[in-house]
Design a protein around this motif. Structure first.
Motif, PDB file in Angstrom:
ATOM      1  N   TYR A  47      -3.013 -10.526 -34.552  1.00 30.28           N
ATOM      2  CA  TYR A  47      -3.227  -9.986 -33.245  1.00 30.28           C
ATOM      3  C   TYR A  47      -2.034  -8.618 -33.372  1.00 30.28           C
ATOM      4  N   SER A  48      -2.649  -7.471 -33.112  1.00 27.68           N
ATOM      5  CA  SER A  48      -1.781  -6.288 -33.199  1.00 27.68           C
ATOM      6  C   SER A  48      -1.145  -5.888 -31.871  1.00 27.68           C
ATOM      7  N   ILE A  49       0.360  -5.978 -31.895  1.00 27.18           N
ATOM      8  CA  ILE A  49       1.056  -5.782 -30.634  1.00 27.18           C
ATOM      9  C   ILE A  49       1.034  -4.263 -30.279  1.00 27.18           C
ATOM     10  N   GLY A  50       1.349  -3.438 -31.746  1.00 27.20           N
ATOM     11  CA  GLY A  50       0.998  -2.185 -31.636  1.00 27.20           C
ATOM     12  C   GLY A  50       2.353  -1.604 -31.870  1.00 27.20           C
ATOM     13  N   GLU A  51       2.244  -0.249 -31.880  1.00 30.62           N
ATOM     14  CA  GLU A  51       3.531   0.526 -32.053  1.00 30.62           C
ATOM     15  C   GLU A  51       4.695   0.416 -30.996  1.00 30.62           C
ATOM     16  N   MET A  52       5.651   0.295 -31.445  1.00 35.31           N
ATOM     17  CA  MET A  52       6.913   0.429 -30.570  1.00 35.31           C
ATOM     18  C   MET A  52       8.014   1.344 -30.906  1.00 35.31           C
ATOM     19  N   TYR A  53       8.594   1.958 -29.936  1.00 38.82           N
ATOM     20  CA  TYR A  53       9.806   2.923 -30.217  1.00 38.82           C
ATOM     21  C   TYR A  53      10.963   2.414 -29.475  1.00 38.82           C
ATOM     22  N   ALA A  54      12.199   2.356 -30.042  1.00 39.67           N
ATOM     23  CA  ALA A  54      13.147   1.767 -29.340  1.00 39.67           C
ATOM     24  C   ALA A  54      14.372   2.670 -30.069  1.00 39.67           C
ATOM     25  N   ASN A  55      15.549   3.148 -29.228  1.00 37.58           N
ATOM     26  CA  ASN A  55      16.638   3.793 -29.849  1.00 37.58           C
ATOM     27  C   ASN A  55      17.554   2.812 -30.494  1.00 37.58           C
ATOM     28  N   VAL A  56      18.058   2.971 -31.457  1.00 38.37           N
ATOM     29  CA  VAL A  56      18.900   2.019 -32.243  1.00 38.37           C
ATOM     30  C   VAL A  56      20.450   2.379 -31.603  1.00 38.37           C
ATOM     31  N   LYS A  57      21.026   1.063 -31.366  1.00 35.96           N
ATOM     32  CA  LYS A  57      22.310   0.851 -30.598  1.00 35.96           C
ATOM     33  C   LYS A  57      23.374   1.690 -31.380  1.00 35.96           C
ATOM     34  N   ASP A  58      24.268   2.151 -30.501  1.00 35.89           N
ATOM     35  CA  ASP A  58      25.309   3.042 -31.058  1.00 35.89           C
ATOM     36  C   ASP A  58      24.796   4.305 -32.229  1.00 35.89           C
ATOM     37  N   ILE A  91      10.509  -7.961 -26.895  1.00 35.69           N
ATOM     38  CA  ILE A  91      10.679  -7.310 -28.045  1.00 35.69           C
ATOM     39  C   ILE A  91      11.446  -6.234 -28.012  1.00 35.69           C
ATOM     40  N   LEU A  92      11.479  -5.378 -27.005  1.00 37.76           N
ATOM     41  CA  LEU A  92      12.107  -3.961 -26.681  1.00 37.76           C
ATOM     42  C   LEU A  92      13.419  -4.250 -26.513  1.00 37.76           C
ATOM     43  N   GLU A  93      13.496  -5.235 -25.628  1.00 41.24           N
ATOM     44  CA  GLU A  93      15.085  -5.641 -25.217  1.00 41.24           C
ATOM     45  C   GLU A  93      15.778  -6.080 -26.578  1.00 41.24           C
ATOM     46  N   LEU A  94      14.993  -6.858 -27.366  1.00 43.42           N
ATOM     47  CA  LEU A  94      15.676  -7.309 -28.795  1.00 43.42           C
ATOM     48  C   LEU A  94      16.137  -6.067 -29.713  1.00 43.42           C
ATOM     49  N   LEU A  95      14.991  -4.984 -29.729  1.00 43.64           N
ATOM     50  CA  LEU A  95      15.077  -4.005 -30.589  1.00 43.64           C
ATOM     51  C   LEU A  95      16.337  -2.826 -30.146  1.00 43.64           C
ATOM     52  N   ARG A  96      16.481  -2.990 -28.903  1.00 39.36           N
ATOM     53  CA  ARG A  96      17.025  -2.021 -28.269  1.00 39.36           C
ATOM     54  C   ARG A  96      18.881  -2.335 -28.369  1.00 39.36           C
ATOM     55  N   ASN A  97      18.749  -3.392 -28.919  1.00 37.02           N
ATOM     56  CA  ASN A  97      20.291  -4.205 -28.982  1.00 37.02           C
ATOM     57  C   ASN A  97      20.645  -4.179 -30.465  1.00 37.02           C
ATOM     58  N   LYS A  98      19.961  -3.524 -31.549  1.00 29.97           N
ATOM     59  CA  LYS A  98      20.203  -3.727 -32.716  1.00 29.97           C
ATOM     60  C   LYS A  98      20.711  -2.202 -33.486  1.00 29.97           C
ATOM     61  N   THR A  99      22.010  -2.667 -34.303  1.00 30.00           N
ATOM     62  CA  THR A  99      22.544  -1.474 -34.942  1.00 30.00           C
ATOM     63  C   THR A  99      21.838  -1.024 -36.248  1.00 30.00           C
ATOM     64  N   GLU A 100      22.333   0.101 -36.520  1.00 28.46           N
ATOM     65  CA  GLU A 100      21.778   0.608 -37.923  1.00 28.46           C
ATOM     66  C   GLU A 100      21.843  -0.514 -39.134  1.00 28.46           C
ATOM     67  N   GLU A 101      23.249  -1.129 -39.117  1.00 32.38           N
ATOM     68  CA  GLU A 101      23.661  -2.198 -40.172  1.00 32.38           C
ATOM     69  C   GLU A 101      22.911  -3.235 -40.121  1.00 32.38           C
ATOM     70  N   GLU A 102      22.198  -3.953 -38.846  1.00 27.58           N
ATOM     71  CA  GLU A 102      21.527  -4.907 -38.522  1.00 27.58           C
ATOM     72  C   GLU A 102      20.232  -4.747 -38.905  1.00 27.58           C
ATOM     73  N   LEU A 103      19.456  -3.501 -39.049  1.00 26.32           N
ATOM     74  CA  LEU A 103      18.287  -3.118 -39.329  1.00 26.32           C
ATOM     75  C   LEU A 103      18.038  -2.465 -40.784  1.00 26.32           C
ATOM     76  N   SER A 104      19.208  -2.447 -41.260  1.00 25.73           N
ATOM     77  CA  SER A 104      18.964  -2.173 -42.820  1.00 25.73           C
ATOM     78  C   SER A 104      18.960  -3.058 -43.788  1.00 25.73           C
ATOM     79  N   GLY A 105      18.102  -2.840 -44.872  1.00 26.37           N
ATOM     80  CA  GLY A 105      17.893  -3.738 -45.987  1.00 26.37           C
ATOM     81  C   GLY A 105      16.936  -4.696 -45.667  1.00 26.37           C
TER      82      GLY A 105
END
Length: 140
Positions: A47-58, A91-105
């Motif tokens: 099931y496709s939720i689709g595209e989402m955009y979120a600001n990376v925290k800090d 999902i967006l609430e979760l994504l907005r609370n992620k920093t660059e370090e948490e998203l990398s790798g």
């Protein structure tokens, strides 16, 4: 020993050996057949939720993700449609609370996948939701 006794023992020994070999072959093939039927692949649906955009925290960066949910029950797609706004918000609430370090790798993305899966299961509690996949994952 006489020739008759030698022939009798040879025939009896040959028959016993043939029975042991036959039984071994039977049980070996029987066991392999059971293993092959046990490894039957499960039919899954996405099931496709689709595209989402979120600001990376800090950060001044933006995260773009395209998410697919894997399930073993095709009828669960109807539930996804009904609960889509709630799922997307969670999902967006979760994504907005992620920093660059948490998203990398790779480690960060795997951890995020598990968190998104947990988030979806909180909205739609079901053991039939198997996994979450990022079809796109871009931090820019």
């Amino acid at each position: 020993m006489t020739t008759k006794k030698i022939m009798l023992f040879s025939i009896v020994g040959f028959l016993l050996m043939a029975m042991v070999m036959g039984a071994t072959f039977y049980f070996a093939t029987q066991q392999r057949g059971e293993q092959q039927t046990a490894v039957k692949p499960m039919k899954t649906y996405t099931y496709s939720i689709g595209e989402m955009y979120a600001n990376v925290k800090d950060s001044r960066k933006i995260l773009k993700v395209n998410i697919e949910v894997e399930t073993i029950n095709e009828k669960l797609k109807e539930t996804f449609d009904e609960k889509r706004p709630k799922m997307t918000n969670s999902i967006l609430e979760l994504l907005r609370n992620k920093t660059e370090e948490e998203l990398s790798g790779e480690k960060g993305q795997k951890a995020l996948r598990q968190q998104v899966l947990k988030s979806i299961k909180q909205v739609i509690p079901s053991d039939e939701i198997m996994d979450v996949f990022f079809v796109e994952f871009i931090v820019q």
